[in-house]
Design a protein around this motif. Structure first.
Motif, mmCIF file in Angstrom:
data_model
loop_
_atom_site.group_PDB
_atom_site.id
_atom_site.type_symbol
_atom_site.label_atom_id
_atom_site.label_comp_id
_atom_site.label_asym_id
_atom_site.label_seq_id
_atom_site.Cartn_x
_atom_site.Cartn_y
_atom_site.Cartn_z
ATOM 1 N N SER A 1 -5.358 7.502 8.089
ATOM 2 C CA SER A 1 -5.343 7.020 6.749
ATOM 3 C C SER A 1 -6.008 8.080 5.861
ATOM 4 N N GLY A 2 -6.762 9.013 6.134
ATOM 5 C CA GLY A 2 -7.207 9.885 4.867
ATOM 6 C C GLY A 2 -6.348 11.127 4.891
ATOM 7 N N MET A 3 -5.354 11.424 5.822
ATOM 8 C CA MET A 3 -4.897 12.823 6.000
ATOM 9 C C MET A 3 -3.848 12.923 4.868
ATOM 10 N N GLN A 4 -3.928 14.286 4.285
ATOM 11 C CA GLN A 4 -3.316 14.396 3.290
ATOM 12 C C GLN A 4 -1.719 15.130 3.584
ATOM 13 N N SER A 5 -1.653 15.556 4.782
ATOM 14 C CA SER A 5 -0.475 16.333 5.215
ATOM 15 C C SER A 5 1.007 15.341 5.152
ATOM 16 N N GLY A 6 1.691 15.428 4.189
ATOM 17 C CA GLY A 6 3.005 14.602 4.079
ATOM 18 C C GLY A 6 3.826 14.538 5.172
ATOM 19 N N TRP A 7 3.936 15.696 5.616
ATOM 20 C CA TRP A 7 4.851 15.739 6.908
ATOM 21 C C TRP A 7 4.836 15.007 8.151
ATOM 22 N N ARG A 8 3.516 14.365 8.314
ATOM 23 C CA ARG A 8 3.032 13.256 9.271
ATOM 24 C C ARG A 8 3.809 12.074 9.006
ATOM 25 N N ARG A 9 4.152 11.740 7.861
ATOM 26 C CA ARG A 9 4.638 10.570 7.586
ATOM 27 C C ARG A 9 5.917 10.507 7.031
ATOM 28 N N CYS B 1 -2.661 4.652 22.574
ATOM 29 C CA CYS B 1 -2.498 5.807 21.506
ATOM 30 C C CYS B 1 -2.636 5.096 20.106
ATOM 31 N N SER B 2 -3.378 5.289 19.342
ATOM 32 C CA SER B 2 -3.433 4.934 17.654
ATOM 33 C C SER B 2 -3.633 5.996 16.802
ATOM 34 N N MET B 3 -3.155 5.791 15.559
ATOM 35 C CA MET B 3 -3.235 6.584 14.410
ATOM 36 C C MET B 3 -4.327 5.942 13.405
ATOM 37 N N SER B 4 -4.543 4.715 13.657
ATOM 38 C CA SER B 4 -5.387 3.787 12.646
ATOM 39 C C SER B 4 -6.672 3.311 13.374
ATOM 40 N N ALA B 5 -7.149 3.903 14.342
ATOM 41 C CA ALA B 5 -8.188 3.126 14.931
ATOM 42 C C ALA B 5 -9.480 3.499 13.835
ATOM 43 N N VAL C 1 7.927 4.497 33.038
ATOM 44 C CA VAL C 1 6.917 4.169 31.846
ATOM 45 C C VAL C 1 7.579 2.756 31.348
ATOM 46 N N PHE C 2 6.439 1.667 30.977
ATOM 47 C CA PHE C 2 7.050 0.763 30.115
ATOM 48 C C PHE C 2 5.784 0.629 28.991
ATOM 49 N N ALA C 3 6.163 0.407 27.812
ATOM 50 C CA ALA C 3 5.433 0.302 26.682
ATOM 51 C C ALA C 3 5.839 -0.651 25.614
ATOM 52 N N TYR C 4 4.519 -0.685 24.935
ATOM 53 C CA TYR C 4 4.630 -1.887 23.900
ATOM 54 C C TYR C 4 4.048 -1.010 22.475
ATOM 55 N N ALA C 5 4.235 -1.387 21.322
ATOM 56 C CA ALA C 5 3.961 -0.616 20.134
ATOM 57 C C ALA C 5 3.813 -1.515 19.006
ATOM 58 N N ASN C 6 3.210 -1.470 17.945
ATOM 59 C CA ASN C 6 3.006 -2.326 16.676
ATOM 60 C C ASN C 6 2.691 -1.609 15.618
ATOM 61 N N HIS C 7 2.831 -2.178 14.524
ATOM 62 C CA HIS C 7 2.775 -1.562 13.047
ATOM 63 C C HIS C 7 1.910 -2.302 12.066
ATOM 64 N N LYS C 8 0.605 -2.298 12.261
ATOM 65 C CA LYS C 8 -0.190 -3.464 11.611
ATOM 66 C C LYS C 8 -1.043 -2.871 10.384
ATOM 67 N N VAL C 9 -1.182 -1.560 10.426
ATOM 68 C CA VAL C 9 -2.170 -0.847 9.535
ATOM 69 C C VAL C 9 -1.746 0.166 8.521
#
Length: 359
Positions: A168-176, A240-244, A206-214
């Motif tokens: 959430s605090g990362m400034q690099s725009g390429w990640r988003r 894997c999380s980028m919002s933990a 593999v079998f996977a789930y994902a969500n987008h809550k943060v």
């Protein structure tokens, strides 16, 4: 060749490219010749950390704003590519076609198709291509693999790892960047996937789930869970999380038939539980042996760029074999891509590791 002359592409005062550049200056048999980054603005704005010119001044080497200047530079043998992930393919293929050896930062690419192009370019030009899966240079996971390979916890039953971070605090725009969606399971979770592949082998499905809550301003889900099938009937899980909301972690657990190993790349110790602490004895000081924690000290190093540079230099000087080539890097991306496909389709996905015969 008695020394390897390097350039680094993708350099500013804050990024991983600078760490690679410093590592080159500290490595025997390596020489830093040139730095490159196309972000002119980073050198113009006083309120930024500084771009390639500032790092070049710090390290007393030349710099350029165009990686194509490297293609015809006969004073450069090898190039570290540490640009944003979606740029890797074009730069790496161009460098390989120009006869340069390449160390590409992880993830090798954001899709399997790009990995195939890079692997085939390395083969066609008879050049070395290494991928910077840096977890394999972390003393914590090196020691964990040694313990598992020695049979200390018996045969593997289940493996788990996580890449929990807060972007959430990362400034690099390429990640988003919505034009180049960077799924976190590939961009960061490739650490956990690669480490489990390294220890347990190539997953078959593999079998996977994902969500987008943060992190709603990112164009991709921010949390993913994957169930993974490994060889020898080993099962596994990757979170894997980028919002933990916690300190970054790659906590991993390895369950074996005779013990359990718990490690975290940021802690200075890890834990083993053994079925027998004393051979033939199920109890230890009156307790069930498998409930007693055995703690081992370790000195973690989460970004051991020097370890990568030392290996790549030794490879190019003919002193050592390469441990993470393009096929290894591409295999990790293949697993990550399968995870993305699974949570998008709701289906199990089989994984291919053939990079030479498929169209």
């Amino acid at each position: 060749m008695d020394k390897v002359r390097y350039a680094v592409v993708g350099v500013n005062k804050e990024g991983i490219g600078r760490k690679h550049a410093i590592a080159i200056t500290e490595t025997e048999g390596a020489e830093l010749v040139l730095l490159c980054d196309n972000d002119l603005e980073a050198d113009r704005c006083d309120d930024m950390a500084g771009g390639v010119a500032a790092v070049a001044e710090e390290l007393k080497v030349g710099y350029t704003y165009d990686y194509k200047d490297i293609l015809t530079n006969d004073e450069i043998d090898a190039v570290v590519v540490a640009t944003p992930d979606h740029l890797h393919r074009d730069i790496v293929v161009d460098l390989l076609n120009a006869g340069k050896h390449v160390l590409c930062e992880k993830p090798m690419a954001l899709c399997r198709e790009d990995c195939v192009a890079m692997i085939r370019a390395a083969k066609a030009n008879d050049r070395f291509l290494m991928v910077g899966q840096i977890v394999r240079k972390n003393p914590t996971f090196i020691r964990a693999k040694e313990i598992i390979d020695s049979g200390e916890i018996g045969e593997l039953v289940c493996v788990e790892s996580e890449y929990a971070h807060d972007y959430s605090g990362m400034q690099s725009g390429w990640r988003r960047d919505p034009d180049h969606p960077r799924h976190i399971i590939t961009g960061g979770g490739c650490h956990a996937v690669d480490m489990l592949r390294w220890i347990a082998g190539n997953p078959t499905e593999v079998f996977a789930y994902a969500n987008h809550k943060v992190l709603k301003d990112f164009p991709v889900p921010d949390s993913t869970v994957a169930v993974v099938k490994f060889p020898n009937d080993v099962i596994g899980r990757v979170y894997c999380s980028m919002s933990a909301k916690r300190l970054a972690t790659m906590r991993s657990v390895f369950y074996g038939t005779e013990g359990t190993l718990i490690v975290d790349d940021y802690h200075k110790e890890f834990v083993i539980y053994k079925d027998n602490i004393i051979e033939g004895e199920k109890k230890y000081l009156g307790q069930e042996a498998h409930s007693v924690e055995i703690r081992l000290d370790i000195e973690p190093c989460t970004h051991n760029c020097k370890g990568e540079i030392v290996e790549f230099t030794d490879v190019l000087l003919g002193k050592a074999p390469m441990t993470v080539d393009g096929v290894e890097g591409g295999s990790t991306v293949s697993v990550c891509e399968a995870i993305v496909k699974s949570f998008q389709t709701g289906e199990k996905v089989q994984i291919s590791y053939d990079f030479f015969n498929e169209d």
